[in-house]
Design an enzyme around this catalytic site. Structure first.
Site, PDB file in Angstrom:
ATOM      1  N   HIS A 206       0.854  -1.195   0.000  1.00 34.37           N
ATOM      2  CA  HIS A 206       0.000   0.000   0.000  1.00 34.37           C
ATOM      3  C   HIS A 206       0.890   1.244   0.000  1.00 34.37           C
ATOM      4  CE1 HIS A 206      -2.895   3.009   1.415  1.00 34.37           C
ATOM      5  NE2 HIS A 206      -3.853   2.161   1.098  1.00 34.37           N
ATOM      6  N   CYS A 244      -3.758   2.453  -4.269  1.00 31.83           N
ATOM      7  CA  CYS A 244      -4.762   3.227  -3.536  1.00 31.83           C
ATOM      8  C   CYS A 244      -4.820   4.610  -4.184  1.00 31.83           C
ATOM      9  CB  CYS A 244      -4.378   3.322  -2.065  1.00 31.83           C
ATOM     10  SG  CYS A 244      -5.509   4.341  -1.096  1.00 31.83           S
ATOM     11  N   HIS A 273      -7.525   0.032  -4.064  1.00 30.65           N
ATOM     12  CA  HIS A 273      -8.432   0.816  -3.217  1.00 30.65           C
ATOM     13  C   HIS A 273      -8.845   2.002  -4.067  1.00 30.65           C
ATOM     14  CE1 HIS A 273      -6.355  -0.322   0.889  1.00 30.65           C
ATOM     15  NE2 HIS A 273      -6.931  -1.359   0.299  1.00 30.65           N
ATOM     16  N   ASP A 319     -12.676   2.609  -0.750  1.00 27.03           N
ATOM     17  CA  ASP A 319     -11.810   2.856   0.408  1.00 27.03           C
ATOM     18  C   ASP A 319     -12.627   3.614   1.435  1.00 27.03           C
ATOM     19  OD1 ASP A 319      -9.525   2.587   1.865  1.00 27.03           O
ATOM     20  OD2 ASP A 319      -8.223   3.659   0.515  1.00 27.03           O
ATOM     21  N   HIS A 320     -12.007   4.467   2.171  1.00 25.98           N
ATOM     22  CA  HIS A 320     -12.708   5.124   3.277  1.00 25.98           C
ATOM     23  C   HIS A 320     -14.010   5.794   2.824  1.00 25.98           C
ATOM     24  CE1 HIS A 320      -8.332   5.737   4.671  1.00 25.98           C
ATOM     25  NE2 HIS A 320      -8.695   4.476   4.703  1.00 25.98           N
ATOM     26  N   TYR A 333     -14.661   3.730   8.073  1.00 21.26           N
ATOM     27  CA  TYR A 333     -15.133   2.358   7.881  1.00 21.26           C
ATOM     28  C   TYR A 333     -16.575   2.118   8.325  1.00 21.26           C
ATOM     29  CZ  TYR A 333     -10.612   1.220   6.121  1.00 21.26           C
ATOM     30  OH  TYR A 333      -9.495   1.176   5.320  1.00 21.26           O
TER      31      TYR A 333
HETATM   32  C1  CS2 Z   1      -5.843   1.561   4.753  1.00 22.00           C
HETATM   33  C2  CS2 Z   1      -4.482   1.325   5.331  1.00 22.00           C
HETATM   34  O1  CS2 Z   1      -7.462   2.236   6.242  1.00 22.00           O
HETATM   35  C3  CS2 Z   1      -6.538   2.569   5.544  1.00 22.00           C
HETATM   36  O2  CS2 Z   1      -6.115   3.704   5.447  1.00 22.00           O
HETATM   37  O3  CS2 Z   1      -5.819   1.942   3.433  1.00 22.00           O
HETATM   38  O4  CS2 Z   1      -4.551   1.285   6.705  1.00 22.00           O
HETATM   39  C4  CS2 Z   1      -3.941   0.038   4.802  1.00 22.00           C
HETATM   40  O5  CS2 Z   1      -4.747  -0.997   5.291  1.00 22.00           O
HETATM   41  C5  CS2 Z   1      -2.540  -0.260   5.202  1.00 22.00           C
HETATM   42  O6  CS2 Z   1      -1.684   0.790   4.934  1.00 22.00           O
HETATM   43  C6  CS2 Z   1      -2.029  -1.510   4.525  1.00 22.00           C
HETATM   44  O7  CS2 Z   1      -1.161  -2.126   5.393  1.00 22.00           O
HETATM   45 MN    MN Z   2      -6.040   2.759   0.861  1.00 22.99          MN
END
Ligand code: CS2
Ligand code: MN
Length: 359
Positions: A206, A244, A273, A319-320, A333
């Site tokens: 990532h 991402c 992502h 993603d978020h 999340y």
């Molecule tokens: C994820 C990261 O929630 C997030 O921001 O994109 O925490 C991701 O899971 C880690 O960097 C991967 O190890």
């Molecule tokens: Mn991400």
């Protein structure tokens, strides 16, 4: 392309597997064993129990996020040998239970950093933001603030055992610059990628979030050149990237579309992502916007079209998301906004696919 959804497990996540199953088009869970500290082996029975639980709910689990890399590996301490051996055992144990992709990161001490976990948008929803002004604080102060605002759950990358040793960790990284961190990363990859090749796992790093140095810590997964270096240092399809779009896009100098096109073509993106961000004027400040193109600074249609045209056939997840409709909990999340994001991305993909088939 297969749409997935991140889930932290029955104990750690408010959201139930059945809720996720009801989001149209979601086939798989991106799973984790959230309670296992970085460096320890993931036991087979725990992995099996998780796979069984997910499958019982009518979903699959082919992607893990994250198997965290112990700081001793990143610092290059002699104790890294044992942690690397443990990592190899975890890779084998996951492969034995059908896992295909492991998402991880190689950031010193912290995982992602935001300066505001509750940034209110004009519509009243809450999101996360990064404003440089907030980062002028001492690291300890930021840690304290995060701990205070998140006392009832653990954020990814902010595990208590790490936070407890922050000062000590900063000292340990004093001698580690970008070059040294790269050396230690190469050492790690050279050890683990042959095991991945043997058992059919793809590692997917990532990008650093944000993709530039903060607190004077080294950062080596920031841009096209870094990703190219990673793919070349061990030239194997098992050595890939979690692309991402939000993290890469947080530096406006990064061209997300070109980076996606190149690494999809090179077949190095087993997992993506996909999220949007909105730049806040100067100095790389931004907030995490709803997925829709019109709400942020990235063009989601162009992102997915680039992936489609360059043969992306991996796993993808929204993603978020923001907190909307009164939902509370782990920032980024919640259920609702990520579900909307997934549907939107699936809709774009369907349109792109149908259009291309007409041509
Ligand atoms: C994820 C990261 O929630 C997030 O921001 O994109 O925490 C991701 O899971 C880690 O960097 C991967 O190890
Ligand atoms: Mn991400």
């Amino acid at each position: 392309m297969e749409m997935t959804f991140r889930w932290y497990g029955k104990e750690a996540d408010k959201i139930q597997l059945q809720d996720i199953r009801q989001i149209p088009g979601i086939k798989g869970i991106v799973g984790t064993l959230f309670d296992i500290p970085a460096g320890e082996v993931w036991p087979k029975d725990r992995i099996k129990a998780l796979v069984d639980e997910v499958e019982k709910a009518g979903l699959t689990m082919k992607v893990i996020e994250s198997v965290n890399v112990h700081d001793d590996i990143k610092i290059g301490l002699p104790s890294r040998e044992q942690y690397i051996e443990n990592y190899k055992v975890t890779i084998r144990n996951l492969a034995e239970h059908g896992i295909e992709v492991i998402c991880y990161n190689f950031m010193p001490i912290f995982d992602w950093i935001k300066t505001d976990l509750n940034y209110i948008l004009p519509d009243g929803s809450s999101t996360m933001a990064f404003e440089k002004i907030g980062i002028d604080k001492a690291p300890e102060e930021i840690v304290r603030e995060v701990e205070e605002s998140t006392s009832d759950y653990t954020l990814p990358g902010w595990e208590p055992e790490r936070l407890a040793h922050v000062k000590h960790l900063f000292d340990a990284y004093k001698e580690v610059d970008d070059e040294k961190l790269r050396e230690n990363y190469a050492y790690f990859l050279k050890e683990i990628i042959p095991v991945c090749e043997e058992v059919g796992i793809k590692m997917a790093v990532h990008p650093d979030d944000p993709p530039y140095s903060i607190f004077n810590l080294p950062r080596i997964v920031k841009n096209r050149e870094d990703l190219d270096w990673i793919c070349n240092v061990v030239d194997s399809p098992s050595n890939g990237i979690t692309l991402c779009t939000g993290s890469i896009g947080e530096d406006p100098a990064n061209n997300v579309y070109d980076i996606l096109a190149e690494f999809c073509k090179r077949d190095r993106i087993p997992f993506a992502h996909v999220r949007n961000i909105k730049y806040l004027g100067n100095d790389k400040d931004f907030y995490e916007a709803p997925h829709l193109s019109s709400e942020g600074s990235l063009d989601m249609y162009r992102i997915l079209e680039t992936m489609y045209e360059n043969g992306f056939d991996g796993y993808i997840r929204p993603d978020h998301g923001r907190m909307i409709w009164g939902e509370t909990g782990r920032p980024g999340y919640g259920l609702y906004d990520r579900a909307i994001g997934a549907s939107y991305l699936l809709g774009l993909w369907e349109a792109i696919e149908k259009n291309k088939n007409k041509e």
